[in-house]
Scaffold this motif. Structure first.
Motif, PDB file in Angstrom:
ATOM      1  N   LEU A   5     103.137  -4.694 -79.753  1.00  9.25           N
ATOM      2  CA  LEU A   5     103.936  -3.990 -78.743  1.00  9.25           C
ATOM      3  C   LEU A   5     103.211  -2.780 -78.178  1.00  9.25           C
ATOM      4  O   LEU A   5     103.223  -2.538 -76.967  1.00  9.25           O
ATOM      5  N   VAL A   6     102.570  -1.996 -79.048  1.00  8.43           N
ATOM      6  CA  VAL A   6     101.829  -0.824 -78.553  1.00  8.43           C
ATOM      7  C   VAL A   6     100.684  -1.271 -77.656  1.00  8.43           C
ATOM      8  O   VAL A   6     100.473  -0.709 -76.565  1.00  8.43           O
ATOM      9  N   CYS A   7      99.945  -2.277 -78.092  1.00  5.61           N
ATOM     10  CA  CYS A   7      98.809  -2.757 -77.301  1.00  5.61           C
ATOM     11  C   CYS A   7      99.251  -3.420 -76.005  1.00  5.61           C
ATOM     12  O   CYS A   7      98.425  -3.713 -75.137  1.00  5.61           O
ATOM     13  N   GLY A   8     100.555  -3.643 -75.861  1.00  2.00           N
ATOM     14  CA  GLY A   8     101.070  -4.173 -74.605  1.00  2.00           C
ATOM     15  C   GLY A   8     100.761  -3.268 -73.427  1.00  2.00           C
ATOM     16  O   GLY A   8     100.719  -3.727 -72.284  1.00  2.00           O
ATOM     17  N   TYR A   9     100.537  -1.975 -73.689  1.00  2.00           N
ATOM     18  CA  TYR A   9     100.177  -1.056 -72.599  1.00  2.00           C
ATOM     19  C   TYR A   9      98.852  -1.439 -71.944  1.00  2.00           C
ATOM     20  O   TYR A   9      98.567  -1.021 -70.820  1.00  2.00           O
ATOM     21  N   ASP A  10      98.054  -2.224 -72.637  1.00  2.00           N
ATOM     22  CA  ASP A  10      96.767  -2.639 -72.072  1.00  2.00           C
ATOM     23  C   ASP A  10      96.919  -3.788 -71.083  1.00  2.00           C
ATOM     24  O   ASP A  10      95.964  -4.150 -70.401  1.00  2.00           O
ATOM     25  N   ASN A  11      98.105  -4.371 -71.025  1.00  2.13           N
ATOM     26  CA  ASN A  11      98.372  -5.467 -70.098  1.00  2.13           C
ATOM     27  C   ASN A  11      99.459  -5.016 -69.128  1.00  2.13           C
ATOM     28  O   ASN A  11     100.637  -5.007 -69.469  1.00  2.13           O
ATOM     29  N   THR A  12      99.060  -4.648 -67.940  1.00  2.00           N
ATOM     30  CA  THR A  12     100.014  -4.062 -66.989  1.00  2.00           C
ATOM     31  C   THR A  12     101.130  -5.027 -66.598  1.00  2.00           C
ATOM     32  O   THR A  12     102.200  -4.594 -66.162  1.00  2.00           O
ATOM     33  N   ASP A  13     100.911  -6.327 -66.750  1.00  2.00           N
ATOM     34  CA  ASP A  13     101.927  -7.302 -66.361  1.00  2.00           C
ATOM     35  C   ASP A  13     103.159  -7.256 -67.268  1.00  2.00           C
ATOM     36  O   ASP A  13     104.272  -7.577 -66.835  1.00  2.00           O
ATOM     37  N   ILE A  14     102.945  -6.895 -68.532  1.00  2.00           N
ATOM     38  CA  ILE A  14     104.066  -6.918 -69.476  1.00  2.00           C
ATOM     39  C   ILE A  14     104.301  -5.565 -70.138  1.00  2.00           C
ATOM     40  O   ILE A  14     105.174  -5.427 -70.987  1.00  2.00           O
ATOM     41  N   ALA A  15     103.534  -4.564 -69.746  1.00  4.01           N
ATOM     42  CA  ALA A  15     103.592  -3.259 -70.422  1.00  4.01           C
ATOM     43  C   ALA A  15     104.996  -2.673 -70.467  1.00  4.01           C
ATOM     44  O   ALA A  15     105.441  -2.190 -71.513  1.00  4.01           O
ATOM     45  N   ILE A  16     105.706  -2.705 -69.358  1.00  2.27           N
ATOM     46  CA  ILE A  16     107.036  -2.091 -69.294  1.00  2.27           C
ATOM     47  C   ILE A  16     108.008  -2.781 -70.255  1.00  2.27           C
ATOM     48  O   ILE A  16     108.823  -2.124 -70.919  1.00  2.27           O
ATOM     49  N   HIS A  17     107.926  -4.107 -70.352  1.00  2.00           N
ATOM     50  CA  HIS A  17     108.839  -4.843 -71.226  1.00  2.00           C
ATOM     51  C   HIS A  17     108.483  -4.634 -72.699  1.00  2.00           C
ATOM     52  O   HIS A  17     109.373  -4.426 -73.533  1.00  2.00           O
ATOM     53  N   TYR A  18     107.204  -4.683 -73.009  1.00  2.00           N
ATOM     54  CA  TYR A  18     106.785  -4.432 -74.392  1.00  2.00           C
ATOM     55  C   TYR A  18     107.138  -3.012 -74.820  1.00  2.00           C
ATOM     56  O   TYR A  18     107.574  -2.784 -75.948  1.00  2.00           O
ATOM     57  N   SER A  19     106.937  -2.049 -73.927  1.00  2.00           N
ATOM     58  CA  SER A  19     107.206  -0.653 -74.290  1.00  2.00           C
ATOM     59  C   SER A  19     108.699  -0.421 -74.500  1.00  2.00           C
ATOM     60  O   SER A  19     109.100   0.349 -75.374  1.00  2.00           O
ATOM     61  N   SER A  20     109.523  -1.086 -73.702  1.00  2.00           N
ATOM     62  CA  SER A  20     110.969  -0.981 -73.891  1.00  2.00           C
ATOM     63  C   SER A  20     111.364  -1.507 -75.263  1.00  2.00           C
ATOM     64  O   SER A  20     112.157  -0.887 -75.984  1.00  2.00           O
ATOM     65  N   MET A  21     110.784  -2.637 -75.647  1.00  2.00           N
ATOM     66  CA  MET A  21     111.055  -3.203 -76.967  1.00  2.00           C
ATOM     67  C   MET A  21     110.511  -2.300 -78.067  1.00  2.00           C
ATOM     68  O   MET A  21     111.142  -2.131 -79.122  1.00  2.00           O
ATOM     69  N   LEU A  22     109.362  -1.692 -77.823  1.00  3.48           N
ATOM     70  CA  LEU A  22     108.773  -0.779 -78.806  1.00  3.48           C
ATOM     71  C   LEU A  22     109.688   0.411 -79.058  1.00  3.48           C
ATOM     72  O   LEU A  22     109.926   0.796 -80.211  1.00  3.48           O
ATOM     73  N   ARG A  23     110.228   0.999 -77.996  1.00  3.02           N
ATOM     74  CA  ARG A  23     111.113   2.153 -78.174  1.00  3.02           C
ATOM     75  C   ARG A  23     112.378   1.769 -78.936  1.00  3.02           C
ATOM     76  O   ARG A  23     112.907   2.567 -79.715  1.00  3.02           O
ATOM     77  N   ASP A  24     112.864   0.551 -78.712  1.00  2.00           N
ATOM     78  CA  ASP A  24     114.023   0.103 -79.483  1.00  2.00           C
ATOM     79  C   ASP A  24     113.660  -0.071 -80.956  1.00  2.00           C
ATOM     80  O   ASP A  24     114.473   0.215 -81.838  1.00  2.00           O
ATOM     81  N   CYS A  25     112.441  -0.524 -81.223  1.00  6.74           N
ATOM     82  CA  CYS A  25     112.000  -0.700 -82.616  1.00  6.74           C
ATOM     83  C   CYS A  25     111.842   0.643 -83.324  1.00  6.74           C
ATOM     84  O   CYS A  25     112.218   0.785 -84.495  1.00  6.74           O
ATOM     85  N   ILE A  26     111.295   1.635 -82.626  1.00  4.95           N
ATOM     86  CA  ILE A  26     111.032   2.911 -83.306  1.00  4.95           C
ATOM     87  C   ILE A  26     112.284   3.771 -83.435  1.00  4.95           C
ATOM     88  O   ILE A  26     112.218   4.907 -83.908  1.00  4.95           O
ATOM     89  N   ARG A  27     113.419   3.213 -83.057  1.00  2.00           N
ATOM     90  CA  ARG A  27     114.688   3.847 -83.445  1.00  2.00           C
ATOM     91  C   ARG A  27     114.797   3.843 -84.966  1.00  2.00           C
ATOM     92  O   ARG A  27     115.482   4.675 -85.544  1.00  2.00           O
TER      93      ARG A  27
END
Length: 358
Positions: A153-175
């Motif tokens: 999920l963190v490395c999703g930032y390296d892929n601009t096509d899916i970065a926003i979706h991965y980061s949203s899921m990451l923030r939900d996980c780090i709750r």
């Protein structure tokens, strides 16, 4: 409530009930729905997209079926216009979802889904991270033994096509504290200083949002991180964020720094920060900014330097060397709306400066 979230389908409309037969006589239970979703995801994992853009009709059909299954999962968890979610169904679905390892399959396959399905997925994951089963949030237990998913999920930032979706899921996980602790203790934290400076404003803002969440949500875990990583973290914070050429980054970062240093659990880190001559110079330069917003946040941190009862000699020397400039700044430093606390703080800083001597 007596309403059912899966309305019976019959006649010519039966084909809309999902795959696995054009005329399903009744909708799937939560357990059946999750298992069906798992079968589709495993098929897609085992049958990657053909090279050269060739159309694979079977794979395309599976993707459509998956989109419907995910949408049905969303309705189960959130309800729809006709019915509220049913607690028992949500619990059953949650248990089966993590038991069947669906989160891993979804994360791996997310880049191959269409945009609307990706949006549905992020909503499903957000809900499941909060669902309780027998008074426990089982998503936290799952992430504790599947921490490699956080790497993806963190490395999703390296892929601009899916970065926003991965980061949203990451923030939900780090709750969950266990997930936040893992990311904070990893090498990924260094990457955020680069992610925050993406040329794409939306991506950069999103990365900063995740960065801030990691550093402020779980206060005891964050305090542990600051203490263990002070020597590299704050120099990076100063040089790449507080001294960035980007105004938005500077403004967001000085506000975040104030939040970090004023947190009670970070008191030892605060004392260490305000005992550094290099840090003081960075803050004094921020006080000279034309932006009133940056000046206000910088002053919130600057006053910690002058309030320190055990100032190192080099800190006192810098403050005395710039004594007249600081006092003149404080005299002219005003905001449009009257702020009694600001005026009181200015008066206290002036008194501290005037009382200083080597």
């Amino acid at each position: 409530m007596t309403g059912c979230l899966w309305p019976c389908v019959s006649g010519t409309n039966a084909k809309t009930a999902g795959s696995g037969g054009l005329f399903r006589s009744k909708p799937r239970s939560p357990t059946e729905l999750v298992r069906h979703m798992g079968e589709l995801l495993r098929f897609l994992s085992e049958h990657p997209e053909p090279c050269g853009g060739k159309l694979d009709s079977k794979r395309e059909q599976k993707m459509e079926d998956l989109s419907r299954a995910i949408r049905e999962t969303k309705f189960t968890l959130y309800g729809n216009g006709d019915a509220e979610p049913i607690a028992e169904a949500c619990t059953q679905l949650t248990k089966e979802f993590f038991k069947e390892n669906i989160l891993r399959l979804i994360i791996v396959n997310l880049p191959h889904m269409d945009l609307e399905t990706q949006k549905d997925v992020t909503q499903v994951i957000a809900n499941l991270q909060r669902q309780k089963v027998d008074s426990r949030i089982i998503a936290s237990d799952y992430l504790e033994v599947n921490q490699d998913l956080l790497d993806i999920l963190v490395c999703g930032y390296d892929n601009t096509d899916i970065a926003i979706h991965y980061s949203s899921m990451l923030r939900d996980c780090i709750r969950h504290q266990v997930a936040a602790r893992y990311v904070l203790s990893s090498q990924h934290m260094r990457k955020f200083f680069d992610y925050i400076q993406f040329p794409d404003f939306n991506l950069a803002s999103d990365a900063f949002k995740t960065f801030k969440e990691l550093l402020t949500r779980h206060k005891s875990t964050a305090a542990e991180f600051f203490n263990n990583n002070y020597d590299w973290f704050f120099p990076e914070f100063n040089s790449k964020l507080l001294q960035s050429s980007n105004y938005i980054i500077r403004r967001q970062s000085i506000q975040l720094l104030g939040d970090i240093l004023l947190e009670r659990l970070n008191s030892s880190v605060m004392v260490r920060y305000v005992s550094s001559k290099e840090n003081l110079i960075v803050l004094m330069n921020l006080l000279r900014e034309q932006s009133k917003a940056i000046q206000i946040e910088a002053f919130r941190v600057f006053k910690l330097f002058t309030a320190n009862q055990n100032k190192p000699r080099e800190i006192v020397s810098v403050l005395l060397t710039n004594k007249s400039k600081i006092l003149r700044f404080l005299k002219d430093f005003t905001i449009e709306k009257e702020d009694r606390l600001l005026e009181s703080d200015k008066e206290q800083v002036s008194m501290d400066i005037l009382a200083m001597e080597l």
